[in-house]
Each structure stands twice: as C-alpha cells, then as structure tokens.
Design a protein around this motif. Structure first.
Motif, PDB file in Angstrom:
ATOM      1  N   VAL A 176       0.915  -1.356   0.091  1.00  0.00           N
ATOM      2  CA  VAL A 176      -0.107  -0.026  -0.164  1.00  0.00           C
ATOM      3  C   VAL A 176       0.962   1.328   0.183  1.00  0.00           C
ATOM      4  CG1 VAL A 176      -1.555   1.135   1.375  1.00  0.00           C
ATOM      5  CG2 VAL A 176      -1.936  -1.145   1.137  1.00  0.00           C
ATOM      6  N   VAL A 177       1.912   1.224   0.813  1.00  0.00           N
ATOM      7  CA  VAL A 177       2.974   2.360   1.010  1.00  0.00           C
ATOM      8  C   VAL A 177       3.642   2.603  -0.555  1.00  0.00           C
ATOM      9  CG1 VAL A 177       5.056   3.025   1.750  1.00  0.00           C
ATOM     10  CG2 VAL A 177       3.438   1.865   3.083  1.00  0.00           C
ATOM     11  N   MET A 178       3.962   1.733  -1.081  1.00  0.00           N
ATOM     12  CA  MET A 178       4.677   1.737  -2.740  1.00  0.00           C
ATOM     13  C   MET A 178       3.706   1.998  -3.813  1.00  0.00           C
ATOM     14  SD  MET A 178       7.591   1.669  -2.012  1.00  0.00           S
ATOM     15  CE  MET A 178       8.906   1.359  -0.604  1.00  0.00           C
ATOM     16  N   THR A 179       2.417   1.757  -3.362  1.00  0.00           N
ATOM     17  CA  THR A 179       1.372   1.937  -4.551  1.00  0.00           C
ATOM     18  C   THR A 179       0.554   3.043  -4.243  1.00  0.00           C
ATOM     19  OG1 THR A 179      -0.199   0.325  -3.550  1.00  0.00           O
ATOM     20  CG2 THR A 179       1.396  -0.639  -5.347  1.00  0.00           C
ATOM     21  N   GLN A 180       0.493   3.644  -2.994  1.00  0.00           N
ATOM     22  CA  GLN A 180      -0.528   4.615  -2.817  1.00  0.00           C
ATOM     23  C   GLN A 180      -0.065   5.927  -1.781  1.00  0.00           C
ATOM     24  OE1 GLN A 180      -4.384   3.341  -1.190  1.00  0.00           O
ATOM     25  NE2 GLN A 180      -4.422   1.553  -2.460  1.00  0.00           N
ATOM     26  N   THR A 181       0.323   5.495  -0.581  1.00  0.00           N
ATOM     27  CA  THR A 181       0.631   6.729   0.400  1.00  0.00           C
ATOM     28  C   THR A 181       1.887   7.430   0.107  1.00  0.00           C
ATOM     29  OG1 THR A 181       1.454   5.101   1.778  1.00  0.00           O
ATOM     30  CG2 THR A 181      -0.859   5.710   2.097  1.00  0.00           C
ATOM     31  N   LEU A 182       2.835   6.673  -0.552  1.00  0.00           N
ATOM     32  CA  LEU A 182       3.963   7.615  -0.922  1.00  0.00           C
ATOM     33  C   LEU A 182       3.616   8.596  -1.697  1.00  0.00           C
ATOM     34  CD1 LEU A 182       7.011   7.926  -0.717  1.00  0.00           C
ATOM     35  CD2 LEU A 182       7.439   6.155  -2.542  1.00  0.00           C
ATOM     36  N   TYR A 183       2.677   8.319  -2.849  1.00  0.00           N
ATOM     37  CA  TYR A 183       2.542   9.357  -3.750  1.00  0.00           C
ATOM     38  C   TYR A 183       1.406  10.267  -3.574  1.00  0.00           C
ATOM     39  CZ  TYR A 183       4.887   5.403  -5.592  1.00  0.00           C
ATOM     40  OH  TYR A 183       5.896   4.242  -5.867  1.00  0.00           O
ATOM     41  N   PHE A 184       0.273   9.923  -2.932  1.00  0.00           N
ATOM     42  CA  PHE A 184      -0.827  10.531  -2.433  1.00  0.00           C
ATOM     43  C   PHE A 184      -1.044  10.543  -0.779  1.00  0.00           C
ATOM     44  CE2 PHE A 184      -5.504  10.671  -1.442  1.00  0.00           C
ATOM     45  CZ  PHE A 184      -5.616  12.200  -1.845  1.00  0.00           C
ATOM     46  N   PRO A 185      -0.920  11.551  -0.351  1.00  0.00           N
ATOM     47  CA  PRO A 185      -0.672  13.070  -0.670  1.00  0.00           C
ATOM     48  C   PRO A 185       1.005  13.384  -0.591  1.00  0.00           C
ATOM     49  CG  PRO A 185      -1.224  12.895   1.670  1.00  0.00           C
ATOM     50  CD  PRO A 185      -1.323  11.664   1.300  1.00  0.00           C
ATOM     51  N   PHE A 186       1.694  12.837  -0.132  1.00  0.00           N
ATOM     52  CA  PHE A 186       2.879  13.333   0.289  1.00  0.00           C
ATOM     53  C   PHE A 186       3.998  13.854  -0.726  1.00  0.00           C
ATOM     54  CE2 PHE A 186       1.754  10.556   4.067  1.00  0.00           C
ATOM     55  CZ  PHE A 186       1.538  11.483   4.834  1.00  0.00           C
ATOM     56  N   ILE A 327      -5.112   3.957 -11.628  1.00  0.00           N
ATOM     57  CA  ILE A 327      -4.533   4.213 -13.047  1.00  0.00           C
ATOM     58  C   ILE A 327      -3.754   5.345 -12.784  1.00  0.00           C
ATOM     59  CG2 ILE A 327      -5.225   4.893 -15.447  1.00  0.00           C
ATOM     60  CD1 ILE A 327      -8.002   3.334 -15.025  1.00  0.00           C
ATOM     61  N   ALA A 328      -4.313   6.707 -12.553  1.00  0.00           N
ATOM     62  CA  ALA A 328      -3.241   7.899 -12.351  1.00  0.00           C
ATOM     63  C   ALA A 328      -2.300   7.612 -11.511  1.00  0.00           C
ATOM     64  CB  ALA A 328      -4.170   8.899 -11.926  1.00  0.00           C
ATOM     65  N   MET A 329      -2.341   6.723 -10.426  1.00  0.00           N
ATOM     66  CA  MET A 329      -1.184   6.551  -9.607  1.00  0.00           C
ATOM     67  C   MET A 329       0.411   5.948 -10.261  1.00  0.00           C
ATOM     68  SD  MET A 329      -1.107   7.067  -6.265  1.00  0.00           S
ATOM     69  CE  MET A 329      -2.453   7.024  -5.526  1.00  0.00           C
ATOM     70  N   PHE A 330      -0.158   4.914 -11.029  1.00  0.00           N
ATOM     71  CA  PHE A 330       1.105   4.352 -11.952  1.00  0.00           C
ATOM     72  C   PHE A 330       1.324   4.918 -13.123  1.00  0.00           C
ATOM     73  CE2 PHE A 330      -1.147   1.052  -9.387  1.00  0.00           C
ATOM     74  CZ  PHE A 330      -0.054   0.421  -8.704  1.00  0.00           C
ATOM     75  N   PRO A 335       6.009   8.146 -12.027  1.00  0.00           N
ATOM     76  CA  PRO A 335       6.923   8.607 -13.042  1.00  0.00           C
ATOM     77  C   PRO A 335       7.259  10.010 -12.748  1.00  0.00           C
ATOM     78  CG  PRO A 335       4.967   8.055 -14.403  1.00  0.00           C
ATOM     79  CD  PRO A 335       4.964   7.474 -13.027  1.00  0.00           C
ATOM     80  N   LEU A 336       6.293  10.899 -12.603  1.00  0.00           N
ATOM     81  CA  LEU A 336       6.472  12.359 -12.379  1.00  0.00           C
ATOM     82  C   LEU A 336       7.003  12.752 -10.950  1.00  0.00           C
ATOM     83  CD1 LEU A 336       3.384  13.894 -14.550  1.00  0.00           C
ATOM     84  CD2 LEU A 336       5.878  13.493 -15.142  1.00  0.00           C
ATOM     85  N   LEU A 337       6.606  11.769 -10.022  1.00  0.00           N
ATOM     86  CA  LEU A 337       6.836  12.613  -8.712  1.00  0.00           C
ATOM     87  C   LEU A 337       8.124  11.693  -7.944  1.00  0.00           C
ATOM     88  CD1 LEU A 337       3.261  12.722  -7.158  1.00  0.00           C
ATOM     89  CD2 LEU A 337       4.623  14.344  -8.331  1.00  0.00           C
ATOM     90  N   THR A 338       8.259  10.422  -8.473  1.00  0.00           N
ATOM     91  CA  THR A 338       9.301   9.737  -7.824  1.00  0.00           C
ATOM     92  C   THR A 338      10.474   9.287  -8.409  1.00  0.00           C
ATOM     93  OG1 THR A 338       8.058   7.404  -8.088  1.00  0.00           O
ATOM     94  CG2 THR A 338       7.764   8.761  -6.059  1.00  0.00           C
ATOM     95  N   ILE A 339      10.239   9.119  -9.999  1.00  0.00           N
ATOM     96  CA  ILE A 339      11.312   8.629 -10.802  1.00  0.00           C
ATOM     97  C   ILE A 339      12.146   9.739 -11.653  1.00  0.00           C
ATOM     98  CG2 ILE A 339      11.789   7.406 -13.010  1.00  0.00           C
ATOM     99  CD1 ILE A 339       9.545   5.452 -12.294  1.00  0.00           C
ATOM    100  N   ILE A 340      11.371  10.763 -12.020  1.00  0.00           N
ATOM    101  CA  ILE A 340      12.141  11.832 -12.945  1.00  0.00           C
ATOM    102  C   ILE A 340      12.742  12.742 -11.910  1.00  0.00           C
ATOM    103  CG2 ILE A 340      11.608  13.813 -14.208  1.00  0.00           C
ATOM    104  CD1 ILE A 340       9.535  12.354 -15.763  1.00  0.00           C
ATOM    105  N   PRO A 341      12.331  13.263 -10.829  1.00  0.00           N
ATOM    106  CA  PRO A 341      13.165  14.344  -9.934  1.00  0.00           C
ATOM    107  C   PRO A 341      14.394  13.779  -9.521  1.00  0.00           C
ATOM    108  CG  PRO A 341      10.722  14.325  -9.209  1.00  0.00           C
ATOM    109  CD  PRO A 341      10.865  12.881 -10.375  1.00  0.00           C
ATOM    110  N   PRO A 342      14.543  12.428  -9.049  1.00  0.00           N
ATOM    111  CA  PRO A 342      15.946  11.887  -8.783  1.00  0.00           C
ATOM    112  C   PRO A 342      16.820  11.770  -9.922  1.00  0.00           C
ATOM    113  CG  PRO A 342      14.173  10.443  -7.515  1.00  0.00           C
ATOM    114  CD  PRO A 342      13.512  11.290  -8.539  1.00  0.00           C
ATOM    115  N   LEU A 343      16.236  11.516 -10.917  1.00  0.00           N
ATOM    116  CA  LEU A 343      17.312  11.635 -12.331  1.00  0.00           C
ATOM    117  C   LEU A 343      17.470  13.093 -12.518  1.00  0.00           C
ATOM    118  CD1 LEU A 343      15.215   9.001 -14.711  1.00  0.00           C
ATOM    119  CD2 LEU A 343      17.289   8.600 -13.022  1.00  0.00           C
TER     120      LEU A 343
END
Length: 364
Positions: A176-186, A327-330, A335-343
């Motif tokens: 649940v952390v890796m598919t939801q709460t990490l992205y929404f809302p934090f 759907i929007a989560m994945f 990509p926009l919140l957790t993959i691109i910024p570290p890159l």
C-alpha cells in the motif's frame, strides 16, 4: 510560517476525504506513517534541486538541466500534471458537496462556484494565498480539535477495531505504501518547487518542509485511526467519505449532533488551498514557459479547462476514485513524482560538479 501552513493544508487537502490506505485494513495508519517517512527522501531531492537553482522555478531549471527541447517538453508535461491534479481535487470537492448537502445541484455548478473563488485568489498572487492560509489555518484546526474532543466524549471509539496489528504481516502494508501513500498525498508536494524561489528566508526551507510533512502525516494517521475505531474496517472501506460518516455519528447528551456541516467547512478549506497551489503552479509555469508577461491573464482560460476537465474526468464517483487510485497512480504519479526528480538531481549534480571543476582550473 506561511510555507509551513500552505504545505500542511495542501497535504491534508482531499486526503482527509477518502479512505486513505484502507487496502491495508486496520493497519492503514501504519501505511500512512511509512509513506510519510519514505517521502522525506523525496523532500530531500526536491530541496537539493532548489539549492542548485535557488532563483528558478521547477519548470525553469528542468530546461537548464536537460537542455532546451527536452526540458521544455518535460516542463510542459508538469504543467499538464498540475492542471490534471487540480481537476481531480475539484471533482472530489463537487462529489462531497453533492453527496452530503446538495444532492439535486448539478456537479458543474458546485465546481464552478469554487473555481471562480480560486481564480480570483490566484490572480491576486502567492502572497494573498499565503496570508489567507494563515487566517483559515487557525479556524480549521479549531474545528478539528473540537471534533476530536466530541468524538472521544461521545464514546464512539472502539480500539478493538485496530486489532490484530499486522495480521497478514508487513508485506501488504508495504504494498500500500509503494502503490498509494507515498504518492498521495505526500509526493504531490512537488508543487512547492514552484513557490520556493519566493521565500524570504531560504535557509529554513528544509526544516519547514520536514515539519509540515510530519504534522500533516500525524493528522492523517489520527484521522484514519478514528475512522477505523468508530466505523470499523469494512464500513470505512465502503464509505465514500469516511471522515464525514464518522462525524455524522457524533451524539453528545442527545443535544450535539448533525455536526457534519462544520467539518465540511474544514474540508473545503483544505481542498481550496490544494487546488489554489496546483492552479498557481500551472499558471506560473505556463507564463514562464511561453513568456507571457502577465501570468494573471492565464487564470480564466486555465480555470475553465480545469472546470471542464473535472466534469469530463469520469462519469461517476466510483469511476473517478478507481482512476485516481489504480490508473493515475501508476501512469502519472510514480514517473512524475518519484522517478524523474531523482534523475534530474543526478544530472544536475554532475553538471554542477563539472562547472565547479572548470572554475577551479580556469586561469584567474
């Protein structure tokens, strides 16, 4: 203090409405806690990028890092993301209002009334948004504390609903952390990269970001604990808006009841500021990207786009929630919140390192 308040209001936003992390059942509070802790890493990424380019907006330094063509395209994608996210939160507001107060009112009218107020506020600028936050933050917390006391005094809380802890082990919680709460809302707080250049005291930005995320995380944990204790796991999962369902159950001395109207006010405040910040980020980013001299002139067209998108985004509330969580989560958030910024940070690190080496070896 204004940054702190805006971040707390933003992160609470629509997260107070939905049954957040309920896929973890009675361990929803733990999934929120771990999501908050993991999000600190992303906050460090956002802050480090800000330190490399303290005077630039996110949409500006993306172009510096990746070059003009690719940077321009990515900045445009983020502007679309801010608008899309704003339309989702606006839809949440409309659905809540229609479900609890105005069942016969068209969704378009409810959403249009809020977006008009937001357009007016955004046209006034970030200072007005921040000062409004200072005023309404106190009022919202007064309502929240009063509600907490009333729920406890009404004897509704049953701690047995939280047992057993980690019934199926830690894996479902981490999922649940890796598919939801990490992205929404934090992780959505990436929107503050569009206001950090306006800080009067940049040195306190890092501490403020961490404290605001910690406070909003604790608030969301308490909210979900209360929801599960009062309603139970099954009813919380089935309820479209569990917090309002919880508040509706308050009954003290056969006198205090039907208090959901007051708590709808608190929810409207947080939703208002979440949309305001996303809207402001989209308008400012677009004005900067397309060299528009007067950013406020984009407020009306952007407001109309967000309004119509909030209606067209889904045909009903169930479809809207499914799209947001599954759907929007994945497709969007990961990509926009957790993959691109570290890159971006990795590329910025090597670019700035090369620049420092050049400066060190250049003849005086």
């Amino acid at each position: 203090s204004q940054l702190f308040i805006l971040m707390v209001l933003f992160e609470l936003g629509s997260a107070l409405l939905v049954p957040l992390a309920i896929d973890a059942k009675q361990d929803a509070w733990l999934a929120i806690l771990l999501g908050m802790i993991f999000s600190f890493v992303l906050l460090l990424v956002y802050h480090r990028l800000y330190l490399y380019y303290p005077d630039l907006l996110f949409t500006e330094y993306v172009q510096k890092i990746l070059g003009k063509p690719l940077g321009f395209a990515l900045a445009f994608v983020y502007i679309l993301y801010f608008m899309y996210d704003a339309s989702r939160v606006l839809r949440d507001f409309g659905e809540m209002l229609l479900a609890f107060a105005y069942p016969d009112t068209p969704l378009f009218i409810a959403n249009a009334l809020l977006i008009l107020v937001i357009i007016y506020t955004v046209r006034k600028g970030i200072e007005v948004i921040a000062r409004s936050g200072e005023l309404l933050f106190i009022f919202m917390y007064f309502l929240a504390i009063a509600g907490f006391i009333l729920i406890i005094s009404s004897g509704l809380i049953d701690f047995k609903n939280l047992q057993p802890i980690l019934e199926a082990g830690l894996f479902p919680v981490l999922k649940v952390v890796m598919t939801q709460t990490l992205y929404f809302p934090f992780s959505e707080i990436i929107v503050i990269t569009m206001i950090l250049p306006y800080l009067n005291n940049p040195k306190k930005a890092k501490l403020t970001m961490f404290c605001a995320t910690a406070l909003s995380g604790v608030n969301l944990i308490i909210t979900m604990l209360i929801n599960v204790c009062v309603l139970g796991v099954n009813l919380t999962a089935r309820s479209q808006f569990p917090l309002l369902s919880t508040v509706q159950t308050i009954q003290v001395a056969d006198f205090l009841e039907r208090l959901d109207v007051f708590f709808m006010l608190a929810l409207i405040i947080t939703i208002f500021f979440k949309i305001c910040l996303l809207f402001y980020a989209a308008v400012t980013g677009a004005a900067n990207l397309f060299k528009v001299k007067s950013p406020s002139s984009l407020s009306y067209p952007f407001g109309l786009i967000i309004l119509f998108l909030s209606i067209a985004i889904a045909s009903n509330a169930q479809e809207h929630n499914h799209e947001g969580l599954k759907i929007a989560m994945f497709v969007v958030h990961i990509p926009l919140l957790t993959i691109i910024p570290p890159l971006l940070l990795i590329v910025a690190f090597f670019k700035n390192r090369r620049k420092r080496v050049k400066n060190n070896f250049s003849p005086e």
